[in-house]
Scaffold this active site. Sequence first.
Site: not given
Length: 375
Positions: A166, A216, A284
């Site tokens: 991120e 990200d 994710e």
Amino acid sequence: MGHFARILCAVVAAAVLLCSCGAQTAEFSYDDNAPSLAEAYKDYFRVGCAINTWNLDNPDSPEYKTILKQFNTLVLENESKPDAVHPSEDTYNFANFDKFVDFCEENDIVPRGHTLLWHSQCPDWFFKDGGKEVSADVLIQRIKDHVTTIVSRYKGRVKSWDVVNEVIGDDGQLRYSNWSKIVGDYDGDGDKYDFIETAFIAAHEADPDARLIINDYSLESSSSKAIRMYNAVKKMLEDGVPIDGIGFQMHIGNGQDVAAMTENYQILARLREIKPDLVFEVTEMDMSTYNQDQYGNNIPLTKEQEELHAKTYIDTFNMLMDLSEEGLLDSIIFWGLCDGNSWLNGQRDNYPFLIAREFKLKPEFFDIIDLPRKR
Ligand code: 9MR
């Protein structure tokens, strides 16, 4: 057809029918006759999930059996982050990370490492020196020591690392964090990617064969973020930084625009003009379905919402298989084992996965299992 051949055909047909009925009647993700996501997608990509090491404590538990039945790659949800592994300058806690990597190796599962540097879940000691803010020189050295120590320990074992997490901000610029603020433009080349570059170079030196990922969120859903990531990675690749791939978190929502996601993936696919073997990983994935009435009470999903969830998953998996066929994607990971384990549950219940609470299989689980065979 002879008598014997007819009997043989009947037996084979009955067996096929029994097998497919068995699969469709499986109720839980750990049932012996439940089909396996990892198996169904073996020609396309590995399928995994995020776990916590307590999921590995009891081999008779639904979570343990689900892990072995459904998944062939895994990541730790929290226990391999900087605050867990490196809480103070002289303390490394590797017990849980070791347990995880050992379990993966014993079971032929590919372990991922999440994450070496992040602005969140990162202890403050990195940025302090005797009560003052640390200098860029010292922080660079700390990044090198941190990354080298962790990556060398799992050299040849953890195959893929989220080296940084991120680092692009929601405004489409490099995220303002202690890392970017303190290290800044260390080499004077006009950009502030220097802390990222330091981490990638140290990770590559520690394990030249490990896959090094820049990870990200919203890359798949926001074209401005995808473009910003494209520009950052392009510059770093041109400067020789050893970035192997992009991690798409894919925290998406019910009814997400899959055509737009496809376009955003293609923005980043153009990095192959600079690095032909660049890869993507889905790191994710979940598909949020918050559902409340006007008083803020949790309510079950409507049939229409469930159907939309199934359709969005089907379209998403078709897109992911396309990316696999382009040679871009070989691993997807769900951010949790089943609906009940998701970080998305807070004050509001969420139903983001293919596997429901208590490890019950949703109808859409079977849609997704059937998809590769239909292509
Ligand atoms: O799922 C994780 C949750 O248990 C933690 O409380 C949270 C702390 O920030 O981090 C969650 O995982 C995040 C992941 O590490 C990075 N991308 C977003 C994930 C969900 O917040």
